[in-house]
Design a protein around this motif. Sequence first.
Motif: not given
Length: 303
Positions: A153-165
């Motif tokens: 069970w995965v309740e939440e999955l978020l992108l929080v940062d993109r340091p570089d490519a």
Amino acid sequence: MARKRKGRDISGWLVVDKPAGITSTSVVNKVRWALEAKKAGHAGTLDPEATGVLAVALGEATKTVPYITDALKAYRFTVRLGQATNTDDTEGEVIATSDARPSDDEIIAALPQFLGDIMQVPPKFSAVKIDGQRAYKLARDGEDVELAARPLWVEELLLVDRPDADHVTLEMTCGKGGYVRSIARDLGTSLGCHGHVRELRRVWSGPFDVENGLTLDRIEEIARTPELDTFIQPLEIGLADLPELKCTPEGAAKLRNGNPGMVLAATVEYGDEAWASLDGEAVAVGTYKAGELHPSRVFVRPE
């Protein structure tokens, strides 16, 4: 006659902010030594290179470990895009590469497939057992390891940062048995660029938060002193997800002997799992039936 284990009869929880480069078992052993505790265990293994919350149960609190193991947990992790490894993290060998680098929008669009009830194949280098042997041992021996998919069970999955490519940082809240390394691997596959975990940190586990965790350096600094004892949290915290039922001294006496005891119930139904308390102290965990708690685990307090 069994040898009596030496140490202090101490019960409760100590939250450790685990560093990288050490196993969860080694952390438990360090805590047991620092507190001179008779018995200790942990609620949910972290990989050696992972950091963050490792909740160490002491004494009678070890009986509440299953409830923490089953609770939701949150992870913050960085995925290295463009490379797949045989361990799905930085410890393994690179087995595939790609020049493709998805955009933020493409990554965000790919995340919903990993939400809710999903089926996940654990990493080949994991503690999952195959015919009685650990998968990682078979993989190290060069055997072709095939692991069955398991529910998660995965309740939440978020992108929080993109340091570089080449890197993306995500936060995930999930249930029992989840492998962050598998999420990184499968996300990379979905995006057509490969991927593996570069950094992993557990930020909370059930009621335990990394902000309240002690580092191993701090534990060693105050080991075997009364100050370390002040950081021990009550064993009852491990029962936070179960309803609490009050009992009388007579009911508590019966429960402590392993027999059904009367409890005051207002918010539970027949067959529900709950825990009974007397003056705020846990007496037993069990099943509620017609005004009584039928115990499955009884907490023994030092006299």
